[in-house]
Write a protein that holds these residues in place. Structure first.
Motif, PDB file in Angstrom:
ATOM      1  N   PHE A  77      38.075  28.376  38.894  1.00 32.47           N
ATOM      2  CA  PHE A  77      37.954  27.794  37.562  1.00 32.47           C
ATOM      3  C   PHE A  77      36.806  28.367  36.744  1.00 32.47           C
ATOM      4  N   THR A  78      35.832  29.004  37.371  1.00 28.62           N
ATOM      5  CA  THR A  78      34.648  29.457  36.627  1.00 28.62           C
ATOM      6  C   THR A  78      34.401  30.956  36.705  1.00 28.62           C
ATOM      7  N   THR A  79      35.130  31.695  37.519  1.00 32.01           N
ATOM      8  CA  THR A  79      34.890  33.130  37.656  1.00 32.01           C
ATOM      9  C   THR A  79      35.378  33.880  36.430  1.00 32.01           C
ATOM     10  N   PHE A  80      34.537  34.795  35.924  1.00 29.01           N
ATOM     11  CA  PHE A  80      34.872  35.605  34.752  1.00 29.01           C
ATOM     12  C   PHE A  80      35.373  36.980  35.206  1.00 29.01           C
ATOM     13  N   GLU A  81      36.291  37.010  36.114  1.00 28.25           N
ATOM     14  CA  GLU A  81      36.769  38.293  36.645  1.00 28.25           C
ATOM     15  C   GLU A  81      38.178  38.084  37.183  1.00 28.25           C
ATOM     16  N   TRP A  82      38.979  39.170  37.112  1.00 31.02           N
ATOM     17  CA  TRP A  82      40.329  39.123  37.668  1.00 31.02           C
ATOM     18  C   TRP A  82      40.535  40.377  38.519  1.00 31.02           C
ATOM     19  N   ASP A  83      40.291  40.252  39.806  1.00 31.37           N
ATOM     20  CA  ASP A  83      40.393  41.377  40.729  1.00 31.37           C
ATOM     21  C   ASP A  83      40.974  40.909  42.055  1.00 31.37           C
ATOM     22  N   PRO A  84      42.267  40.545  42.085  1.00 35.50           N
ATOM     23  CA  PRO A  84      42.864  40.090  43.353  1.00 35.50           C
ATOM     24  C   PRO A  84      42.906  41.172  44.416  1.00 35.50           C
ATOM     25  N   ALA A  85      42.909  42.447  43.988  1.00 33.92           N
ATOM     26  CA  ALA A  85      42.942  43.543  44.957  1.00 33.92           C
ATOM     27  C   ALA A  85      41.588  43.811  45.576  1.00 33.92           C
ATOM     28  N   GLY A  86      40.529  43.253  45.029  1.00 31.90           N
ATOM     29  CA  GLY A  86      39.192  43.460  45.575  1.00 31.90           C
ATOM     30  C   GLY A  86      38.670  44.858  45.395  1.00 31.90           C
ATOM     31  N   ILE A  87      39.040  45.521  44.309  1.00 27.90           N
ATOM     32  CA  ILE A  87      38.595  46.898  44.080  1.00 27.90           C
ATOM     33  C   ILE A  87      37.092  46.969  43.870  1.00 27.90           C
ATOM     34  N   SER A  88      36.525  46.002  43.195  1.00 23.63           N
ATOM     35  CA  SER A  88      35.091  46.024  42.897  1.00 23.63           C
ATOM     36  C   SER A  88      34.265  45.204  43.877  1.00 23.63           C
ATOM     37  N   SER A  89      34.888  44.684  44.920  1.00 20.07           N
ATOM     38  CA  SER A  89      34.134  43.826  45.847  1.00 20.07           C
ATOM     39  C   SER A  89      34.504  44.113  47.304  1.00 20.07           C
ATOM     40  N   ASP A  90      34.685  45.382  47.632  1.00 19.51           N
ATOM     41  CA  ASP A  90      34.937  45.806  49.020  1.00 19.51           C
ATOM     42  C   ASP A  90      36.161  45.119  49.627  1.00 19.51           C
ATOM     43  N   GLY A  91      37.232  45.064  48.865  1.00 22.38           N
ATOM     44  CA  GLY A  91      38.474  44.513  49.378  1.00 22.38           C
ATOM     45  C   GLY A  91      38.570  43.009  49.394  1.00 22.38           C
ATOM     46  N   LYS A  92      37.558  42.316  48.912  1.00 22.84           N
ATOM     47  CA  LYS A  92      37.596  40.857  48.872  1.00 22.84           C
ATOM     48  C   LYS A  92      38.143  40.404  47.511  1.00 22.84           C
ATOM     49  N   PRO A  93      39.232  39.671  47.497  1.00 28.05           N
ATOM     50  CA  PRO A  93      39.822  39.243  46.218  1.00 28.05           C
ATOM     51  C   PRO A  93      38.918  38.266  45.466  1.00 28.05           C
ATOM     52  N   VAL A  94      38.739  38.533  44.203  1.00 31.71           N
ATOM     53  CA  VAL A  94      37.930  37.680  43.320  1.00 31.71           C
ATOM     54  C   VAL A  94      38.701  37.508  42.012  1.00 31.71           C
ATOM     55  N   PHE A  95      39.021  36.302  41.673  1.00 32.57           N
ATOM     56  CA  PHE A  95      39.714  36.065  40.403  1.00 32.57           C
ATOM     57  C   PHE A  95      39.476  34.633  39.966  1.00 32.57           C
ATOM     58  N   GLY A  96      39.482  34.456  38.646  1.00 34.84           N
ATOM     59  CA  GLY A  96      39.278  33.132  38.061  1.00 34.84           C
ATOM     60  C   GLY A  96      39.960  33.036  36.708  1.00 34.84           C
ATOM     61  N   ILE A  97      40.086  31.829  36.201  1.00 36.93           N
ATOM     62  CA  ILE A  97      40.853  31.589  34.975  1.00 36.93           C
ATOM     63  C   ILE A  97      39.981  31.114  33.818  1.00 36.93           C
ATOM     64  N   ALA A  98      38.659  31.207  33.947  1.00 41.24           N
ATOM     65  CA  ALA A  98      37.791  30.685  32.883  1.00 41.24           C
ATOM     66  C   ALA A  98      38.090  31.353  31.546  1.00 41.24           C
ATOM     67  N   VAL A  99      38.209  32.683  31.558  1.00 38.02           N
ATOM     68  CA  VAL A  99      38.481  33.410  30.312  1.00 38.02           C
ATOM     69  C   VAL A  99      39.872  33.079  29.789  1.00 38.02           C
ATOM     70  N   LEU A 100      40.838  32.929  30.683  1.00 41.17           N
ATOM     71  CA  LEU A 100      42.211  32.655  30.270  1.00 41.17           C
ATOM     72  C   LEU A 100      42.343  31.271  29.648  1.00 41.17           C
ATOM     73  N   VAL A 101      41.671  30.285  30.226  1.00 40.36           N
ATOM     74  CA  VAL A 101      41.700  28.936  29.649  1.00 40.36           C
ATOM     75  C   VAL A 101      41.090  28.947  28.255  1.00 40.36           C
TER      76      VAL A 101
END
Length: 341
Positions: A77-101
């Motif tokens: 709910f608060t992450t300002f990033e959309w990277d389910p593939a984990g390209i920028s975090s060593d393969g760890k998926p990071v995504f959130g909808i704060a910007v989309l909301v």
């Protein structure tokens, strides 16, 4: 011999002969005839089937969302990033909808603020001011605008509308830039404000058509009574037409809001997506749920699609809440609609 002329009273029917409450209800519903019973069953089955389909959609979205959220290393709910593939975090998926909301709500609010007053004005002009020879063609053109495909609006917005908004944005920056909301730094005006203006044009026919039909249903007795009391045309509209059509205007606005929340192609065409939240609605950046799903679905892997489905679940819930709130508002204000008059 005198013949009595008084008619003896009719004896009251026995209690067993009186129709019960259940029988009265069935008679009132028309459920005693076979055709009516069949129609009642089909109508009831259609309603149940609709609820079942919505429940199935919600269950599917919830299941696929849980798969994605279980491995998400960021706050959904608060992450300002959309990277389910984990390209920028060593393969760890990071995504959130704060910007989309933020982008979805802001662009939809802008669209409503622009479209609703204009739509009500057009509807009142067609229903109470314009002569029939002029009102009919205008209503026909508005009906045609409602049938224009989204991609046509998107291309028109990208080629015609967006390049010609620079002057307006500069004017807003000169006079209202001190608020921070209308601060413009130059560049291509592919911002949430542009999206809101385009969405306002797209939902304008829907709100206008529904409001016009509601205004045409105002009882003539109400208007004639106001005129008999010496009211002007505007006073007639203010005292009779608008109170009667208040719930209809709310319903029309919610229909337009529903399209604005879920619009995809047109938004993706005119918006420069960036996972940033800025105070100014004139700067590039932002995104919406529908635009993000449409632009990223084709290139996402299976896990990325589950992440997009999770964002779709949030949009599904927001839409349900909006429609539920509209129904509550209409129910609270139905005494002003004139429906019971």
């Amino acid at each position: 011999m005198d013949i009595p002329t008084d008619t003896p009273p009719t004896p009251a029917p026995a209690d067993d002969a009186r129709p019960t409450t259940t029988e009265q209800k069935r008679t009132a519903r028309g459920a005693t005839r076979p055709g009516d019973r069949i129609f009642l069953g089909l109508s009831r089955g259609s309603g149940i089937a609709l609820l079942a389909i919505m429940a199935a959609v919600a269950a599917f979205l919830a299941y696929r969302s849980s798969v994605a959220l279980a491995d998400n290393t960021g706050n959904f709910f608060t992450t300002f990033e959309w990277d389910p593939a984990g390209i920028s975090s060593d393969g760890k998926p990071v995504f959130g909808i704060a910007v989309l909301v933020f982008g979805t709500i802001v662009s939809s609010i802008i669209a409503l603020v622009i479209a609703v007053p204009v739509a009500i004005g057009i509807a009142l002009f067609i229903s109470h001011y314009a002569p029939r020879q002029l009102a009919t063609p205008i209503a026909f053109v508005i009906d045609l605008l409602a049938a224009v495909p989204s991609i046509v609006y998107g291309l028109w917005g990208a080629i015609v509308v967006a390049p010609n908004l620079t002057g307006l944005y500069s004017w807003l920056d000169d006079y209202f830039g001190w608020t921070g909301i209308f601060e413009y730094e130059g560049g291509a005006p592919r911002s949430l404000m542009t999206v809101g203006i385009l969405l306002a044009i797209m939902i304008l026919p829907i709100i206008t058509n529904v409001s016009r039909e509601v205004f045409l249903q105002v009882p003539k007795m109400h208007e004639e009574a106001a005129i008999a009391l010496g009211a002007t045309r505007w006073e007639v509209i203010r005292m009779s037409v608008l109170p009667f059509g208040r719930s209809g205007i709310i319903s029309a606005s919610m229909l337009g809001l529903g399209r604005a929340l879920g619009e995809t192609i047109a938004v993706a065409t005119v918006l420069s997506p960036a996972f940033l939240i800025k105070a100014s609605v004139l700067d590039y950046g932002g995104g919406t749920f529908a635009q993000n799903i449409a632009s990223k679905f084709s290139e996402a892997d299976e896990y990325g699609r589950d992440a997009l489905i999770a964002s779709g679940l949030v949009l599904f819930v927001i839409t349900l809440l909006v429609n539920g709130a509209a129904r509550m508002i209409i129910a609270r204000r139905k005494e002003y609609s004139g429906a019971n008059a």
